[in-house]
Each structure stands twice: as C-alpha cells, then as structure tokens.
Design a protein around this motif. Structure first.
Motif, PDB file in Angstrom:
ATOM      1  N   PHE A 126      85.883  22.788  14.879  1.00 17.79           N
ATOM      2  CA  PHE A 126      85.440  24.138  15.235  1.00 17.79           C
ATOM      3  C   PHE A 126      85.170  24.989  13.984  1.00 17.79           C
ATOM      4  O   PHE A 126      84.262  25.841  13.984  1.00 17.79           O
ATOM      5  CB  PHE A 126      86.471  24.818  16.135  1.00 17.79           C
ATOM      6  CG  PHE A 126      86.465  24.320  17.536  1.00 17.79           C
ATOM      7  CD1 PHE A 126      85.383  24.577  18.368  1.00 17.79           C
ATOM      8  CD2 PHE A 126      87.522  23.554  18.035  1.00 17.79           C
ATOM      9  CE1 PHE A 126      85.363  24.111  19.682  1.00 17.79           C
ATOM     10  CE2 PHE A 126      87.501  23.082  19.341  1.00 17.79           C
ATOM     11  CZ  PHE A 126      86.418  23.359  20.171  1.00 17.79           C
ATOM     12  N   GLY A 127      85.929  24.734  12.908  1.00 16.80           N
ATOM     13  CA  GLY A 127      85.658  25.457  11.658  1.00 16.80           C
ATOM     14  C   GLY A 127      84.306  25.086  11.092  1.00 16.80           C
ATOM     15  O   GLY A 127      83.510  25.963  10.707  1.00 16.80           O
ATOM     16  N   THR A 181      72.690  29.772  17.703  1.00 16.10           N
ATOM     17  CA  THR A 181      74.071  29.491  18.131  1.00 16.10           C
ATOM     18  C   THR A 181      74.087  28.548  19.332  1.00 16.10           C
ATOM     19  O   THR A 181      74.856  27.571  19.371  1.00 16.10           O
ATOM     20  CB  THR A 181      74.792  30.806  18.499  1.00 16.10           C
ATOM     21  OG1 THR A 181      74.734  31.698  17.387  1.00 16.10           O
ATOM     22  CG2 THR A 181      76.235  30.554  18.877  1.00 16.10           C
ATOM     23  N   THR A 239      81.762  23.802  12.709  1.00  9.18           N
ATOM     24  CA  THR A 239      80.709  24.262  13.620  1.00  9.18           C
ATOM     25  C   THR A 239      80.436  25.761  13.441  1.00  9.18           C
ATOM     26  O   THR A 239      79.277  26.205  13.419  1.00  9.18           O
ATOM     27  CB  THR A 239      81.109  23.986  15.082  1.00  9.18           C
ATOM     28  OG1 THR A 239      81.386  22.585  15.241  1.00  9.18           O
ATOM     29  CG2 THR A 239      79.992  24.397  16.034  1.00  9.18           C
ATOM     30  N   THR A 240      81.511  26.520  13.303  1.00  8.46           N
ATOM     31  CA  THR A 240      81.360  27.966  13.106  1.00  8.46           C
ATOM     32  C   THR A 240      80.624  28.267  11.800  1.00  8.46           C
ATOM     33  O   THR A 240      79.729  29.132  11.749  1.00  8.46           O
ATOM     34  CB  THR A 240      82.731  28.653  13.092  1.00  8.46           C
ATOM     35  OG1 THR A 240      83.405  28.379  14.326  1.00  8.46           O
ATOM     36  CG2 THR A 240      82.584  30.157  12.914  1.00  8.46           C
ATOM     37  N   PHE A 298      79.852  32.996   4.500  1.00  9.39           N
ATOM     38  CA  PHE A 298      79.987  31.664   5.098  1.00  9.39           C
ATOM     39  C   PHE A 298      79.904  30.569   4.039  1.00  9.39           C
ATOM     40  O   PHE A 298      80.456  29.479   4.221  1.00  9.39           O
ATOM     41  CB  PHE A 298      78.922  31.459   6.179  1.00  9.39           C
ATOM     42  CG  PHE A 298      79.274  32.108   7.478  1.00  9.39           C
ATOM     43  CD1 PHE A 298      80.224  31.543   8.315  1.00  9.39           C
ATOM     44  CD2 PHE A 298      78.668  33.286   7.878  1.00  9.39           C
ATOM     45  CE1 PHE A 298      80.570  32.136   9.514  1.00  9.39           C
ATOM     46  CE2 PHE A 298      79.006  33.894   9.082  1.00  9.39           C
ATOM     47  CZ  PHE A 298      79.964  33.319   9.898  1.00  9.39           C
ATOM     48  N   MET A 327      76.947  27.474  12.202  1.00  7.76           N
ATOM     49  CA  MET A 327      76.248  28.532  12.940  1.00  7.76           C
ATOM     50  C   MET A 327      76.052  29.769  12.065  1.00  7.76           C
ATOM     51  O   MET A 327      74.987  30.413  12.096  1.00  7.76           O
ATOM     52  CB  MET A 327      77.033  28.899  14.207  1.00  7.76           C
ATOM     53  CG  MET A 327      76.990  27.836  15.292  1.00  7.76           C
ATOM     54  SD  MET A 327      77.681  28.397  16.876  1.00  7.76           S
ATOM     55  CE  MET A 327      79.419  28.556  16.421  1.00  7.76           C
ATOM     56  N   GLY A 328      77.067  30.108  11.272  1.00  4.68           N
ATOM     57  CA  GLY A 328      76.958  31.279  10.401  1.00  4.68           C
ATOM     58  C   GLY A 328      75.896  31.109   9.336  1.00  4.68           C
ATOM     59  O   GLY A 328      75.086  32.022   9.097  1.00  4.68           O
TER      60      GLY A 328
END
Length: 361
Positions: free
Chosen positions: A193-194, A167, A196-197, A50, A200-201
């Motif tokens: 969204f990228g 998450t 945010t992902t 990530f 979270m990762g």
C-alpha cells in the motif's frame, strides 16, 4: 462628421493595444502583479514530497513501527507519573520529528524553488494593503461570473478528472494483488500500500506539472493582456519620465539665462574681447595659474555678443576686431576651455598688442 471622427480618434487612443513598457512592467511587479500559476507550486511540491517518500519510505516505516513496538513493549509497563509522561512525550516527539522533518524540509524548499522559478526574487507589501474596493459586492459578483472564473472552473474540473483517472487506473491495475493482501503479513501489506500510494502520488504530480505548463502559459497571456497600454498611456508615461516639453523648455531657458549671467560676470576679468565686429564676441583670458594656453571666459553671437561688448566697455576691457578669428574661436572652442593650438599665434599677437596698450610689457 468631424465630431464623429474626433470621437473615434479619442477611443482609438484609449484602446489598450500596445505592449507594456519596461516601466509599466516594473510598476506592476512592485505591486505584486506577476504571472504565476499555483499549479506549478502544487505539482512541484507533490513531486518532491512523494520523491522523498519513495527514497526514505522504508526508513520512515522502520522508525514508526519501532516507535509503536517500543511503546507497547516498554511504555506500557511504566507507572503513570508526571516525570514518566514527560519522558514519553519528549521521546515520541523526537521520533515523529525524524519522520516529518525531511518531508517538511523538502516541502519548504519546493515552495521556495517553484516561486523563484516563476517570479524570481520579489519583496513587496503592496498586496497586504487594505483595499476597500475588494469589499464591493458588485465587483465581487463580476469576478464570480467573469471569463477568468470560468477558466478556473474548467481548470479545477480538469485537475479533478486527471487525478481521479490516474488514481482509479492504478488501483484497477493492482486490484487483484490488493485483494490478496488480507492473506499477507502486515509488513507485506504496508509495503504494498505504501508503494501504491507513492506511485499514485508521483503520477498525479507529473500530470499536474504538465497541466501547470498550460496554466502558466495562460497566466502569462492573461497578465500581458491586463497590463497592456493605450497609446495615450505610453505618451503620458513618456511625458512623466522625460518631463513636460513646456516645462523642459522653461528649465533650459532658465539654465541658459543662469549660464549667460555667470558668463557675463567673467567678462570684466578678460584680457581682450575679439569681435566680428557685429555678430560675434569672444572674451579671452590668459593666466599662468590656469595653464599654458589662453582660454575662453565668454562667447556669444548677436544679442549676447552685444552684451559682452557692453560689459567689456564698461570695465575697460580692450576690444579687438578680427572677423575670421572670432568666427573660428566661436565654432571650435568652448567656454572655460583653452584655445586650440592652431589659434596660438593669432591670439598671442592680439594679447601682445593689448599688453602694449596697457603697458604690461
């Protein structure tokens, strides 16, 4: 009562209460038995992957969107022929490889680094050997319902709970902005969204790394517990390393016999045997080829001294009695070594006397 006392002593000797010896640790390592936490590998891997997505995400997105744009602007107009399909396949594979290569490379490095961090460099094929005991259903059932299995279950539930909570928390914080993405452009939605992902990762990876520290500590404790040794094990290991005392005694006795036999074979070549006269016997030889000083070819006390004198007599070697000199030479001079300087004069006088007897001078 005596039998009971002996039984208690026997069980106490077999109880694994002692820390493993260095040899035991090395043997366990050679078998692939080392403390290791898979959570360290997982957490480190996720953090690195990530991290790469965070640094190179925009470039990867540009490569992927450019690939789709090229496909719908150029490839869609091409004729479907064998050559054209081959060209499309090669170009698409190259573009995808440019996206995946950094991720795969970092994943490989992370996997190697996390293992080196835990166990160092280790090569062993022992875990790959076929062990029919592993197919035993009774032993398998015991492992399923063992304390270790319970710990693994608790650990797995804790990981799921932590990752799920992180998450959910990130999604909940960004829920309002997420609902507005339907009114944004595709580029803005992909960026949101990228990010945010990736967030979270990274958060999940950090949480797993924190958990992996606890797990690795437990794995070390469990490993130390499994390789503990009983006092009997330590004694047996010491005996195997050093050799059985009885066998060692026999070997030393054999070595003494061989040394005495070799020593006796040198007596006939001696110039003189200096005696106590009953307890000590020192065989002395002088040779210009061996050095400037006389040296000892044999020495002994009591029975060995008697044997030296017998061999000397059988081979016409002169025996001279000098009690103080015999004792001093025995204590201060080793076999095949030149005599000390302090004995030069006394030994020279004896050798001169011997040479006169043999008419060498």
């Amino acid at each position: 009562m005596n039998y009971l006392h002996l039984d208690l002593q026997f069980f106490a000797a077999d109880e694994k209460t002692e820390k493993a010896t260095p040899k035991k640790r090395q043997d366990s390592r050679n078998k692939g038995q080392v403390p290791k936490s898979q959570d360290v590998n997982t957490g480190f891997l996720l953090l690195m992957v990530f991290g790469v997505l965070f640094l190179l995400g925009s470039q990867m997105k540009s490569t992927m969107t450019g690939m789709y744009e090229h496909a719908f602007q150029e490839y869609i107009h091409w004729d479907v022929t064998e050559m054209q399909v081959h060209t499309i396949f090669v170009e698409m594979t190259w573009e995808i490889s440019k996206v995946l290569a950094p991720i795969m490379g970092v994943a490989i490095v992370a996997g190697i680094a996390s293992n080196l961090l835990q166990v160092g460099i280790m090569f062993t094929g022992e875990p790959l050997k076929v062990d029919l005991k592993k197919l035993d259903p009774i032993q398998g059932a015991k492992k399923i319902f063992s304390a270790r299995a319970l710990v693994e279950l608790v650990k797995s539930l804790l990981k799921i709970t932590m990752v799920g909570s992180i998450t959910f928390a990130i999604i909940w914080v960004n829920k309002d902005e997420m609902m507005l993405m339907s009114q944004k452009s595709v580029q803005a939605a992909l960026a949101f969204f990228g990010n945010t992902t990736i967030l979270m990762g990274l958060a999940s990876a950090l949480a797993l790394l924190i958990l992996s520290v606890i797990d690795y500590t437990y794995q070390r404790y469990d490993h130390e517990k499994n390789i503990r040794m009983s006092k009997k094990d330590i004694k047996d290991e010491h005996k195997n390393m050093e050799g059985d005392p009885q066998i060692k005694a026999k070997i030393k006795e054999k070595q003494r016999q061989m040394s005495a036999s070799r020593m006796m074979s040198e007596v006939p070549d001696a110039d003189v045997v200096i005696t106590n006269p009953t307890h000590y016997a020192i065989a002395v030889k002088y040779s210009e080829d061996q050095g400037d000083a006389p040296y000892i070819v044999a020495k002994g006390v009591d029975f060995i001294a008697l044997k030296i004198k017998e061999v000397a007599k059988a081979n016409n070697v002169v025996t001279v009695e000098n009690r103080s000199l015999a004792r001093a030479l025995y204590k201060n001079t080793e076999i095949d070594q030149p005599i000390d300087e302090q004995f030069y004069k006394a030994v020279a006088e004896i050798l001169a006397y011997v040479y006169q007897l043999e008419k060498k001078i």
